[in-house]
Each structure stands twice: as structure tokens, then as C-alpha cells.
Design an enzyme around this catalytic site. Structure first.
Site, PDB file in Angstrom:
ATOM      1  CD  GLU A  33      -0.706  38.267  17.412  1.00 32.35           C
ATOM      2  OE1 GLU A  33      -1.748  37.620  17.346  1.00 32.35           O
ATOM      3  OE2 GLU A  33      -0.656  39.443  17.891  1.00 32.35           O
ATOM      4  N   GLY A 187     -18.631  43.394  38.224  1.00 31.16           N
ATOM      5  CA  GLY A 187     -18.544  42.172  39.044  1.00 31.16           C
ATOM      6  C   GLY A 187     -18.764  40.930  38.218  1.00 31.16           C
ATOM      7  CG  LEU A 323     -15.445  31.184  27.825  1.00 33.24           C
ATOM      8  CD1 LEU A 323     -16.326  30.000  28.151  1.00 33.24           C
ATOM      9  CD2 LEU A 323     -14.811  31.764  29.087  1.00 33.24           C
ATOM     10  CG  HIS A 464     -11.977   7.140  49.302  1.00 31.21           C
ATOM     11  ND1 HIS A 464     -12.847   8.149  49.617  1.00 31.21           N
ATOM     12  CD2 HIS A 464     -11.361   6.788  50.466  1.00 31.21           C
ATOM     13  CE1 HIS A 464     -12.778   8.405  50.912  1.00 31.21           C
ATOM     14  NE2 HIS A 464     -11.870   7.590  51.453  1.00 31.21           N
TER      15      HIS A 464
HETATM   16  P1  FAD Z   1      -7.272  36.882  21.257  1.00 31.26           P
HETATM   17  O1  FAD Z   1      -6.741  35.949  22.255  1.00 31.26           O
HETATM   18  O2  FAD Z   1      -7.649  38.248  21.718  1.00 31.26           O
HETATM   19  O3  FAD Z   1      -6.197  36.971  20.104  1.00 31.26           O
HETATM   20  C1  FAD Z   1      -6.326  37.844  19.042  1.00 31.26           C
HETATM   21  C2  FAD Z   1      -4.957  38.152  18.501  1.00 31.26           C
HETATM   22  O4  FAD Z   1      -5.097  38.875  17.287  1.00 31.26           O
HETATM   23  C3  FAD Z   1      -4.124  39.027  19.421  1.00 31.26           C
HETATM   24  O5  FAD Z   1      -2.891  38.402  19.683  1.00 31.26           O
HETATM   25  C4  FAD Z   1      -3.931  40.321  18.641  1.00 31.26           C
HETATM   26  O6  FAD Z   1      -2.655  40.916  18.862  1.00 31.26           O
HETATM   27  C5  FAD Z   1      -4.078  39.843  17.210  1.00 31.26           C
HETATM   28  N1  FAD Z   1      -4.503  40.886  16.279  1.00 31.26           N
HETATM   29  C6  FAD Z   1      -5.584  41.693  16.404  1.00 31.26           C
HETATM   30  N2  FAD Z   1      -5.673  42.517  15.330  1.00 31.26           N
HETATM   31  C7  FAD Z   1      -4.619  42.216  14.531  1.00 31.26           C
HETATM   32  C8  FAD Z   1      -4.173  42.731  13.282  1.00 31.26           C
HETATM   33  N3  FAD Z   1      -4.823  43.695  12.642  1.00 31.26           N
HETATM   34  N4  FAD Z   1      -3.040  42.214  12.739  1.00 31.26           N
HETATM   35  C9  FAD Z   1      -2.359  41.222  13.378  1.00 31.26           C
HETATM   36  N5  FAD Z   1      -2.750  40.694  14.559  1.00 31.26           N
HETATM   37  C10 FAD Z   1      -3.869  41.187  15.118  1.00 31.26           C
HETATM   38  N6  FAD Z   1     -10.806  32.582  28.834  1.00 31.26           N
HETATM   39  C11 FAD Z   1     -10.839  31.327  29.329  1.00 31.26           C
HETATM   40  O7  FAD Z   1     -11.315  30.419  28.658  1.00 31.26           O
HETATM   41  N7  FAD Z   1     -10.321  31.021  30.563  1.00 31.26           N
HETATM   42  C12 FAD Z   1      -9.782  31.981  31.349  1.00 31.26           C
HETATM   43  O8  FAD Z   1      -9.339  31.682  32.458  1.00 31.26           O
HETATM   44  C13 FAD Z   1      -9.745  33.317  30.878  1.00 31.26           C
HETATM   45  N8  FAD Z   1      -9.208  34.292  31.623  1.00 31.26           N
HETATM   46  C14 FAD Z   1      -9.163  35.571  31.141  1.00 31.26           C
HETATM   47  C15 FAD Z   1      -8.631  36.562  31.955  1.00 31.26           C
HETATM   48  C16 FAD Z   1      -8.578  37.863  31.497  1.00 31.26           C
HETATM   49  C17 FAD Z   1      -7.997  38.940  32.384  1.00 31.26           C
HETATM   50  C18 FAD Z   1      -9.045  38.172  30.181  1.00 31.26           C
HETATM   51  C19 FAD Z   1      -8.945  39.577  29.657  1.00 31.26           C
HETATM   52  C20 FAD Z   1      -9.581  37.198  29.373  1.00 31.26           C
HETATM   53  C21 FAD Z   1      -9.652  35.885  29.848  1.00 31.26           C
HETATM   54  N9  FAD Z   1     -10.215  34.853  29.084  1.00 31.26           N
HETATM   55  C22 FAD Z   1     -10.270  33.581  29.581  1.00 31.26           C
HETATM   56  C23 FAD Z   1     -10.779  35.110  27.739  1.00 31.26           C
HETATM   57  C24 FAD Z   1      -9.780  34.695  26.654  1.00 31.26           C
HETATM   58  O9  FAD Z   1      -8.565  35.375  26.848  1.00 31.26           O
HETATM   59  C25 FAD Z   1     -10.349  35.021  25.279  1.00 31.26           C
HETATM   60  O10 FAD Z   1     -11.643  34.479  25.154  1.00 31.26           O
HETATM   61  C26 FAD Z   1      -9.464  34.448  24.184  1.00 31.26           C
HETATM   62  O11 FAD Z   1      -8.161  34.960  24.269  1.00 31.26           O
HETATM   63  C27 FAD Z   1     -10.041  34.777  22.804  1.00 31.26           C
HETATM   64  O12 FAD Z   1      -9.227  34.230  21.823  1.00 31.26           O
HETATM   65  P2  FAD Z   1      -9.162  34.850  20.336  1.00 31.26           P
HETATM   66  O13 FAD Z   1      -8.223  33.979  19.595  1.00 31.26           O
HETATM   67  O14 FAD Z   1     -10.517  35.052  19.834  1.00 31.26           O
HETATM   68  O15 FAD Z   1      -8.557  36.324  20.525  1.00 31.26           O
HETATM   69  P1  NAD Z   2     -18.270  40.187  32.079  1.00 30.56           P
HETATM   70  O1  NAD Z   2     -19.277  40.370  31.022  1.00 30.56           O
HETATM   71  O2  NAD Z   2     -18.068  38.844  32.666  1.00 30.56           O
HETATM   72  O3  NAD Z   2     -18.623  41.137  33.314  1.00 30.56           O
HETATM   73  C1  NAD Z   2     -18.759  42.519  33.189  1.00 30.56           C
HETATM   74  C2  NAD Z   2     -19.594  42.989  34.357  1.00 30.56           C
HETATM   75  O4  NAD Z   2     -19.544  44.403  34.383  1.00 30.56           O
HETATM   76  C3  NAD Z   2     -21.057  42.572  34.226  1.00 30.56           C
HETATM   77  O5  NAD Z   2     -21.465  41.929  35.411  1.00 30.56           O
HETATM   78  C4  NAD Z   2     -21.765  43.900  33.992  1.00 30.56           C
HETATM   79  O6  NAD Z   2     -23.068  43.930  34.529  1.00 30.56           O
HETATM   80  C5  NAD Z   2     -20.834  44.871  34.705  1.00 30.56           C
HETATM   81  N1  NAD Z   2     -20.928  46.250  34.224  1.00 30.56           N
HETATM   82  C6  NAD Z   2     -21.028  46.692  32.946  1.00 30.56           C
HETATM   83  N2  NAD Z   2     -21.072  48.044  32.917  1.00 30.56           N
HETATM   84  C7  NAD Z   2     -20.981  48.452  34.208  1.00 30.56           C
HETATM   85  C8  NAD Z   2     -20.968  49.734  34.826  1.00 30.56           C
HETATM   86  N3  NAD Z   2     -21.053  50.855  34.120  1.00 30.56           N
HETATM   87  N4  NAD Z   2     -20.875  49.789  36.171  1.00 30.56           N
HETATM   88  C9  NAD Z   2     -20.794  48.645  36.914  1.00 30.56           C
HETATM   89  N5  NAD Z   2     -20.808  47.421  36.372  1.00 30.56           N
HETATM   90  C10 NAD Z   2     -20.894  47.326  35.039  1.00 30.56           C
HETATM   91  O7  NAD Z   2     -16.926  40.815  31.499  1.00 30.56           O
HETATM   92  P2  NAD Z   2     -15.440  40.818  32.080  1.00 30.56           P
HETATM   93  O8  NAD Z   2     -15.430  40.394  33.501  1.00 30.56           O
HETATM   94  O9  NAD Z   2     -14.875  42.122  31.684  1.00 30.56           O
HETATM   95  O10 NAD Z   2     -14.768  39.679  31.222  1.00 30.56           O
HETATM   96  C11 NAD Z   2     -14.776  39.769  29.793  1.00 30.56           C
HETATM   97  C12 NAD Z   2     -14.837  38.416  29.152  1.00 30.56           C
HETATM   98  O11 NAD Z   2     -13.608  37.731  29.360  1.00 30.56           O
HETATM   99  C13 NAD Z   2     -15.921  37.542  29.757  1.00 30.56           C
HETATM  100  O12 NAD Z   2     -17.023  37.544  28.884  1.00 30.56           O
HETATM  101  C14 NAD Z   2     -15.332  36.178  29.843  1.00 30.56           C
HETATM  102  O13 NAD Z   2     -15.886  35.367  28.829  1.00 30.56           O
HETATM  103  C15 NAD Z   2     -13.847  36.369  29.576  1.00 30.56           C
HETATM  104  N6  NAD Z   2     -13.105  35.923  30.781  1.00 30.56           N
HETATM  105  C16 NAD Z   2     -13.190  34.613  31.133  1.00 30.56           C
HETATM  106  C17 NAD Z   2     -12.540  34.176  32.260  1.00 30.56           C
HETATM  107  C18 NAD Z   2     -12.653  32.731  32.651  1.00 30.56           C
HETATM  108  O14 NAD Z   2     -13.055  31.925  31.830  1.00 30.56           O
HETATM  109  N7  NAD Z   2     -12.296  32.368  33.871  1.00 30.56           N
HETATM  110  C19 NAD Z   2     -11.819  35.053  33.052  1.00 30.56           C
HETATM  111  C20 NAD Z   2     -11.786  36.387  32.679  1.00 30.56           C
HETATM  112  C21 NAD Z   2     -12.428  36.799  31.532  1.00 30.56           C
END
Ligand code: FAD
Ligand code: NAD
Length: 489
Positions: A33, A187, A323, A464
Site C-alpha cells: 500500500e 449530480g 462501493l 415500537h
Molecule cells: P480503494 O479504496 O480506492 O483502495 C485502493 C488502494 O490501493 C488505495 O489505498 C491506493 O493508495 C492503493 N494503491 C493504488 N495503486 C497502488 C500501487 N501501485 N501500489 C500500492 N498501492 C496502491 N462507498 C460506500 O460504499 N459508501 C460510501 O458512503 C462511500 N462514500 C464515498 C465518498 C466519496 C467522497 C468517495 C470518493 C467514495 C465513496 N465510496 C463510498 C466509494 C468507496 O470509497 C470505494 O468504492 C472503495 O473505496 C473501493 O475500494 P477498493 O478497495 O476497490 O479501492
Molecule cells: P456518479 O456516477 O454517482 O455521478 C456522476 C454524475 O456526474 C452523473 O450523474 C453524471 O451524469 C454526471 N456527469 C458526468 N459528466 C458530467 C458533466 N460533464 N457535466 C455535468 N454532469 C456530469 O459518480 P460520483 O458521484 O463521482 O461518485 C463516484 C462513485 O463513488 C459512485 O459510483 C459511487 O459508487 C461511489 N460513491 C458512493 C457513495 C455512497 O455509497 N454513499 C458516496 C460517494 C461515492
């Protein structure tokens, strides 16, 4: 060179669960990592700049909203003062604590941890480079490789996208001042959650979405209710618009230039958040020349095997479900399939029963949240029509739920989609827009994924007064009517 049975690249929710699962079966496992060298910790995007930072701040946002509403309940609350640097520090403490927990978990299972960036040449030549010690590369080898490198914010190629006022979710959780005007491009899930957060913090928020509606992946009725709720929180929403450019203006501000039905509009903004989806991190293993599905790694959805039989890919890089809980589920599955291939076990525990990706719960957090599991109403209607089934839709509103009203959270509804006709009754989908939806969806998930008899499930007594009584009432409603509600129309 040090050799391991199983090597995992990436310590997010996919990678660390894969590593621990494999270690549980007694195999030698290492995880690479890079984050700790870059100022973060274990836990990937989810822990460092995703799920956990956003929910920490959503909780702050909800606290602010509840304090503002307190006078209605007879509580004379003080004026809310927000200290943004203190909020960043609090979020950092939450992240650090949980990240250390991941480190302790890996250690407890004897998973070897390499801090550095991995480049995979082949399974006998995985090179780890440490930023602290660039001269000394470490070369690792393995019998099975699990790729879990996650994703990063996607970008759109428009003029001004690289201006300093334009942030992504990678940067926004370290912001030191609240932007008076925040424009969010996209959005989707991130856009909606960040809009709720910054609106509660006091920003004037505008969401700009290319498609005709917000959160296009949600059931249409739920997405409409969500949009209505955001508008009533004074969040401006512009859908079906094209972002043309981000124009630097005089001083600190920029303008987001959009075309709305052919007419140009300018949205003055102090900060622009790009939330237009995520791109997979695949550079580290490009030499393996794995088959791809557009930009994502192509895998068997049940075994997570790539086109290289000893290499697995999990989580965001597969694009199957972006996710955290999906990544962990895929991590566990890939590790078990890898373990089985190493020790030849064919016990039931390792049988890769099909993964139903459509029945993984998802939540768009906020207050109220939108949570879903299974088919949308539109998909259920098509499914039932195509299979000669009858679709019954059970509903209830939180406005009739004692606990929700007592908590001042009476907005929203529950919708349960039940199919009957082929000698059995099955719950196809459950959609919740309302308070505690992110908790209620776990019971909903058991109902949709479970093999439980639907009539038996409906007879389960709920405590409840609880928010969860809505699920029981909506299920009775689908099955003919609930004694808690007026007659079904
Ligand atoms: P990641 O979590 O991206 O982990 C990948 C890891 O690999 C990273 O730590 C990175 O540093 C490491 N890595 C990459 N390349 C290398 C390399 N070459 N060498 C060593 N290490 C490396 N999902 C939910 O289910 N619920 C939520 O509420 C939610 N909220 C989110 C909010 C935001 C703002 C964002 C951006 C995402 C959110 N997600 C949420 C999505 C969720 O974060 C991802 O789906 C999840 O983290 C994916 O897990 P992963 O293990 O595939 O990758
Ligand atoms: P998303 O795919 O949910 O939404 C991106 C949005 O941007 C879409 O509605 C798309 O139509 C719009 N879009 C794309 N190009 C555009 C443009 N040029 N102008 C205006 N709108 C445009 O992606 P996200 O919100 O970036 O989140 C990324 C991923 O992270 C999601 O797929 C989600 O699985 C994960 N995530 C999950 C959670 C959660 O589980 N609560 C929270 C945050 C993120």
C-alpha cells in the site's frame, strides 16, 4: 526476492479484506500500500477521502440542522459557529483511528505489510518502491496476485478544469474555509452528499448535472423525492445542462459556464467541486496485459478471476459496483477462490455461488437519505410483465411513524416491490427515502436477498416506536393491507 502464497496490491476495503481472508486459511500473505508514504493510512479511498470523511462531515451537517431546528422543540440553542480547521482536524482523528485499526487487524493475522508503490511486471517480479528509500527497491513474488488498486476522481476536458478553485473529493476534505458559493459539477452520489454538507455549513450550493435528473441510478420516484428535498433545503439544481468551461474571473472567484437549452449561463463560484465519476487505477499492472472492459479490468463476476488465471481483480477497478462493501465482498470471494486453487479444497465454504450484484444495497446519504436494494420500480414492472407475475407495491410514509415524527424527521416514505404468481411470493426491491434509511436498508437487504418466506417475514414483530416499523407496515401493505393504515386504494 521474498515469495508469498498470495500478494495483494492496494489496502482499501477490497484489498485488506482479501488479505485477511487469505491469511485466515494459513497462507503466507503480503499487502502493498502506497498511501502511508503519502501522508495517509491504510483503508484506501473509503477511509482516507471517501466514505468516512464524508460521513464525519455529514454528521456535523446534521448536528447543525438539528441545532437550528431545536427552538421548535422548546430548546433555546445558541447561534451555530463553525470552525472549519477544527472540523478538518476532527475528521483526521476519526480517519487515523480507523486506519490504525486496519493496520492492527492485518498484523493480528500476520499479513506482511509493505509501504510503497507496487509495479507488477509479472507474478515473480512485483517491485515495491519506497519514496523514503528510492535506491532500494524490494522485489516480491507470489503464486496468486489480487489487484485492488481502486480508483481516482474522473476529470472532464474543459477549459479551466485545472484552475486552483477547482477541487475533487481528493482535496475537499482538507478545505480550510467554507466557500460562500460552491458549484458542484455532477449530480451523482458524491455531488448530492457534498451539497447537503456544504449547504448546512452555510455555502450557497448549485448542482450542475448533464442528465435530465439527479442521481440517475436511483428509482425514479426516490430520485424525484431527493431532488425536491434538496430544493427545499435551498440547494439550486440545474439538470440537462452542458458544462462548457470554468472561466477565471477577476479576483478569487471563477464562473462555471454552462449551456442550458442552447443559452449560455454563468454561475459565479468561489469553489467548484468536480464529481463526475471515478476512473480505475490500472497503470501499476499494465504489463500484465489483462483483458479490459473499457477502462476497467474484465473479471468473471463470481470468481473475480482476470484473463490471467492466477490474477484476481476486485473493487473499483472492476467497475462492477463502486462501493466499499462491494469491494470487501469481492475481496473475500477472490481470496477464497485463490485459497481453493492453492489447496485444492472443494468444500461448500469455497463454492463460488453466483453474486447478485443487483441486490447489493446502496445509500445516498444525507438527512433524509435515499437507500435502495434490488430492482427499481421500473425494472420490477418490466420483470413482472416479462414473467407473467403480478407486482404489488407496498407503501408507508414516515409522517405516520411515531418515532420519526417525535424526532422531527417525518419526511419520506418506504416502498416495497413484491412479485407473486409462480407459486411463490418474492420481494424484488425495497426503496427508502427518509430518516435512518441507511440503517433500515440492512433489514431490507436481508428481505430482498433472503430465502425467507415473505408471509413469515411480514409476521416478524418490530419494536415500537422505531423507524424500522415502516418496513413491516409497507410489507403488510404490499401483501393486502396494513392495520396501521387506511384501506389500500
Ligand atoms: P480503494 O479504496 O480506492 O483502495 C485502493 C488502494 O490501493 C488505495 O489505498 C491506493 O493508495 C492503493 N494503491 C493504488 N495503486 C497502488 C500501487 N501501485 N501500489 C500500492 N498501492 C496502491 N462507498 C460506500 O460504499 N459508501 C460510501 O458512503 C462511500 N462514500 C464515498 C465518498 C466519496 C467522497 C468517495 C470518493 C467514495 C465513496 N465510496 C463510498 C466509494 C468507496 O470509497 C470505494 O468504492 C472503495 O473505496 C473501493 O475500494 P477498493 O478497495 O476497490 O479501492
Ligand atoms: P456518479 O456516477 O454517482 O455521478 C456522476 C454524475 O456526474 C452523473 O450523474 C453524471 O451524469 C454526471 N456527469 C458526468 N459528466 C458530467 C458533466 N460533464 N457535466 C455535468 N454532469 C456530469 O459518480 P460520483 O458521484 O463521482 O461518485 C463516484 C462513485 O463513488 C459512485 O459510483 C459511487 O459508487 C461511489 N460513491 C458512493 C457513495 C455512497 O455509497 N454513499 C458516496 C460517494 C461515492
Amino acid at each position: 526476492m521474498t515469495n508469498y502464497d498470495i500478494l495483494v496490491v492496494g489496502g482499501g476495503p477490497g484489498g485488506y479484506i482479501a488479505a485477511v481472508t487469505a491469511a485466515k486459511y494459513g497462507f503466507s500473505v503480503a499487502l502493498i500500500e502506497k498511501e502511508p508514504e503519502q501522508g495517509g493510512g491504510l483503508g484506501g479511498t473509503c477511509l482516507n477521502r471517501g466514505c468516512i470523511p464524508s460521513k464525519t462531515w455529514l454528521d456535523n451537517a446534521e448536528t447543525i440542522e438539528r441545532v437550528k431546528q431545536a427552538s421548535k422543540r422548546g430548546i433555546d440553542a445558541q447561534v451555530v459557529n463553525i470552525d472549519m480547521p477544527a472540523m478538518v482536524k476532527f475528521k483526521d482523528r476519526v480517519v487515523k483511528r480507523l486506519s490504525m485499526g486496519v493496520g492492527a487487524l492485518l498484523k493480528s493475522w500476520n499479513v506482511a505489510l509493505y509501504n510503497g508503490t507496487a509495479v507488477v511486471h509479472d507474478l515473480d517480479n512485483v517491485v515495491v518502491t519506497s519514496a523514503k528509500d528510492k535506491e532500494n527497491e524490494i522485489v516480491l513474488g507470489c503464486k496468486r496476485l489480487i489487484l485492488a488498486t481502486g480508483s481516482r476522481p474522473a476529470t472532464i476536458p474543459i477549459p479551466g478544469a485545472d484552475l486552483p478553485q477547482v477541487l475533487t473529493s481528493d482535496d475537499i476534505f482538507n478545505i480550510q474555509t467554507i466557500p460562500p458559493r460552491l458549484t458542484i459539477v455532477g449530480g451523482g452520489v458524491i455531488g448530492v452528499e457534498m451539497a447537503r454538507i456544504f449547504s448546512a455549513f452555510g455555502s450557497k450550493v448549485t448542482i450542475v448535472e448533464a442528465l435530465p435528473r439527479l442521481a440517475p441510478n436511483l428509482d425514479e420516484e426516490i430520485a424525484d423525492a431527493l431532488a425536491k428535498s434538496l430544493k427545499s433545503a435551498k440547494i439550486a439544481i440545474k439538470t440537462g445542462v452542458k458544462v462548457e468551461a470554468i472561466d477565471p474571473a477577476d479576483g478569487e472567484e471563477v464562473s462555471v459556464v454552462i449551456s442550458n437549452n442552447g443559452a449560455e449561463e454563468r454561475i459565479p463560484s468561489d469553489v467548484v467541486l468536480m464529481a463526475v465519476g471515478r476512473a480505475p487505477n490500472t497503470d501499476a499492472f499494465s504489463e500484465l496485459r489483462l483483458d479490459m472492459n473499457r477502462r476497467f479490468v474484465k473479471v468473471d463476476p463470481n470468481t473475480l478471476q482476470t484473463s490471467h488465471q492466477d490474477v484476481y481483480a476486485i473493487g473499483d477497478i472492476t467497475g462492477l459496483s463502486m462501493l466499499a462493501h462491494s469491494a470487501s465482498m469481492m475481496g473475500e470471494r477472490a481470496a477464497k477462490v485463490a485459497v481453493q486453487s492453492l489447496n485444492g479444497s472443494d468444500s461448500d465454504e469455497f463454492y463460488p455461488f453466483p453474486i447478485d450484484y443487483a441486490s447489493i444495497p446502496s445509500v445516498v446519504y444525507g438527512e433524509p437519505s435515499a437507500a435502495s436494494v434490488g430492482m427499481s420500480q421500473q425494472a420490477a414492472e418490466e420483470y413482472c410483465a416479462g414473467n407473467s407475475l403480478t407486482l404489488s407495491i407496498g407503501r408507508t410514509i414516515f409522517g405516520g411513524n411515531g418515532r420519526a415524527v417525535a424526532s422531527g424527521m417525518g419526511e419520506g416514505f418506504v416502498k416495497i416491490l413484491v412479485a407473486s404468481g409462480d407459486c411463490q411470493t418474492r420481494i424484488l426491491g425495497i426503496h427508502i427515502f427518509g430518516p435512518m434509511a441507511s440503517e433500515l436498508i440492512n433489514e431490507a437487504s436481508v428481505l430482498v436477498n433472503g430465502t425467507a418466506d415473505v408471509q413469515r417475514a411480514a409476521s416478524v414483530v418490530h419494536a415500537h416506536p422505531t423507524f424500522g416499523e415502516t418496513l413491516s407496515i409497507a410489507l403488510h401493505d404490499a401483501l393486502g393491507g396494513s392495520s396501521h393504515q387506511p384501506p389500500k386504494k
